[in-house]
Design an enzyme around this catalytic site. Structure first.
Site, PDB file in Angstrom:
ATOM      1  N   ASP A 204     -10.785  -4.181  -1.323  1.00 33.28           N
ATOM      2  CA  ASP A 204      -9.726  -3.823  -0.380  1.00 33.28           C
ATOM      3  C   ASP A 204     -10.289  -2.911   0.698  1.00 33.28           C
ATOM      4  O   ASP A 204     -10.773  -1.820   0.405  1.00 33.28           O
ATOM      5  CB  ASP A 204      -8.602  -3.108  -1.144  1.00 33.28           C
TER       6      ASP A 204
ATOM      7  N   ASP B 177       0.844  -1.189   0.000  1.00 31.87           N
ATOM      8  CA  ASP B 177       0.000   0.000   0.000  1.00 31.87           C
ATOM      9  C   ASP B 177       0.877   1.235   0.000  1.00 31.87           C
ATOM     10  O   ASP B 177       1.441   1.589   1.032  1.00 31.87           O
ATOM     11  CB  ASP B 177      -0.870   0.026   1.250  1.00 31.87           C
TER      12      ASP B 177
HETATM   13  C1  DX5 Z   1      -6.298   1.396   2.404  1.00 31.10           C
HETATM   14  C2  DX5 Z   1      -5.432   0.181   2.582  1.00 31.10           C
HETATM   15  C3  DX5 Z   1      -6.104  -0.855   3.476  1.00 31.10           C
HETATM   16  C4  DX5 Z   1      -5.333  -2.158   3.550  1.00 31.10           C
HETATM   17  C5  DX5 Z   1      -6.203  -3.280   4.080  1.00 31.10           C
HETATM   18  O1  DX5 Z   1      -6.560   2.004   3.594  1.00 31.10           O
HETATM   19  O2  DX5 Z   1      -5.207  -0.317   1.304  1.00 31.10           O
HETATM   20  O3  DX5 Z   1      -7.383  -1.110   2.953  1.00 31.10           O
HETATM   21  O4  DX5 Z   1      -4.871  -2.508   2.321  1.00 31.10           O
HETATM   22  O5  DX5 Z   1      -6.493  -3.016   5.397  1.00 31.10           O
HETATM   23  P1  DX5 Z   1      -7.504  -3.942   6.267  1.00 31.10           P
HETATM   24  O6  DX5 Z   1      -7.621  -5.280   5.569  1.00 31.10           O
HETATM   25  O7  DX5 Z   1      -6.861  -4.052   7.612  1.00 31.10           O
HETATM   26  O8  DX5 Z   1      -8.803  -3.216   6.261  1.00 31.10           O
END
Ligand code: DX5
Length: 223
Positions: free
Chosen positions: A175, A38
Site C-alpha cells: 500500500d 483508510d
Molecule cells: C497511506 C494510505 C495511502 C493510500 C494509497 O498513506 O493508505 O497509501 O491507501 O495511496 P496511493 O495509491 O495514492 O499512493
C-alpha cells in the site's frame, strides 16, 4: 491459511468524495477484489479521514464486496468493535499503534473479521513474527502512511521478499505509490494483494482502466 488469489484493492482515499457511492460502485463493477477505507485519526498519522460511518456507507452501496478498514490510529483496540459492526470484513492495525497486539488481533477474529497487521517503512519485519499464528495478512506500507499520491519507497521490494520468506502461507499486501511498474516489482518479490488510490481513481483513462492496468502488471507473478 492459504494465499488469496491476486487482488486489486482500490483505496477510497483518492476517490471523488463528492460522489463516493458512485466511485465505489464503479470500482466494484470494474472488478475490484476488495475496497479499502483508510482510517486516520490525525495522531498516528498527520491526516484525519474516515470513521465507522464511512464503512457503513460503503457497505450500503456495495453489499457484497469485502471491505478492508486500515486503522492508522492510536489504540485501535478501542475502535475495532464499531468498525466490525459497521460492516468491515478485514481489520488491519499498525504494529506501532498499540502495546496489546496479541489481544487486539485475537479480538478482531472474535468479532468475525479477518485480522491483519501493517508495518510502517521504518518498522522491521521481525516486529510481526510472534503474531503470525493469529493473523491472516501482513500489510507492507510502501510509503509513510498519511496521504495518497506519495512516491513508492524503492527499498520496498526487498522488505516484501523478507516478509514473504517469513510468512509463506499468509497474504502479503502492499500500500502506497502502487502503480503498474511498482506493482510488478512487489508482486515479483512476493506480494499478492495490491492497494492503490491514485493509480485507480486518478487514472487518466478512468477507474476500470486503472484496475485493469494493475491486474495486467501483476498477473505474471501470480502464486
Ligand atoms: C497511506 C494510505 C495511502 C493510500 C494509497 O498513506 O493508505 O497509501 O491507501 O495511496 P496511493 O495509491 O495514492 O499512493
Amino acid at each position: 491459511m492459504s494465499l488469496s488469489p491476486q487482488g486489486i484493492i482500490p483505496s477510497i482515499l483518492s476517490a471523488d468524495l463528492t460522489r463516493l457511492g458512485e466511485q465505489v460502485q464503479e470500482a466494484v463493477e470494474a472488478g475490484a477484489d476488495r475496497i479499502q477505507v483508510d482510517v486516520m485519526d490525525g495522531h498516528f498519522v498527520p491526516n484525519l479521514t474516515f470513521g465507522a460511518d464511512t464503512i457503513a456507507a460503503v457497505r450500503r452501496v456495495a453489499p457484497a464486496i469485502p471491505i478492508e478498514a486500515h486503522l492508522m490510529i492510536e489504540q485501535p483496540e478501542r475502535q475495532i468493535e464499531s468498525f466490525a459492526r459497521a460492516g468491515a470484513s478485514h481489520l488491519f492495525i499498525q504494529v506501532e499503534s498499540t502495546t496489546s497486539l496479541y489481544r487486539t488481533v485475537t479480538a478482531i477474529r472474535k468479532l468475525g473479521c479477518s485480522p491483519g497487521v501493517a508495518l510502517n517503512p521504518g518498522t522491521p519485519v521481525e516486529a510481526v513474527r510472534e503474531l503470525l499464528p493469529y493473523i491472516d495478512l501482513i500489510l507492507v506500507m510502501t510509503v509513510e502512511p498519511g496521504f495518497g499520491g506519495q512516491s513508492f519507497i524503492p527499498s520496498s521490494p526487498d522488505k516484501v521478499a523478507r516478509v514473504r520468506a517469513m510468512a509463506p502461507e499468509l497474504d502479503v499486501e502492499v500500500d502506497g505509490g502502487i502503480e503498474a511498474q511498482t506493482a510488478a516489482t512487489v508482486a515479483e518479490a512476493g506480494a499478492n494483494l495490491f492497494v492503490a488510490g491514485s493509480a485507480v481513481y486518478a487514472h487518466r483513462e478512468g477507474i476500470a482502466s486503472g484496475i485493469g492496468t494493475l491486474r495486467q502488471a501483476v498477473a505474471p507473478y501470480a502464486r
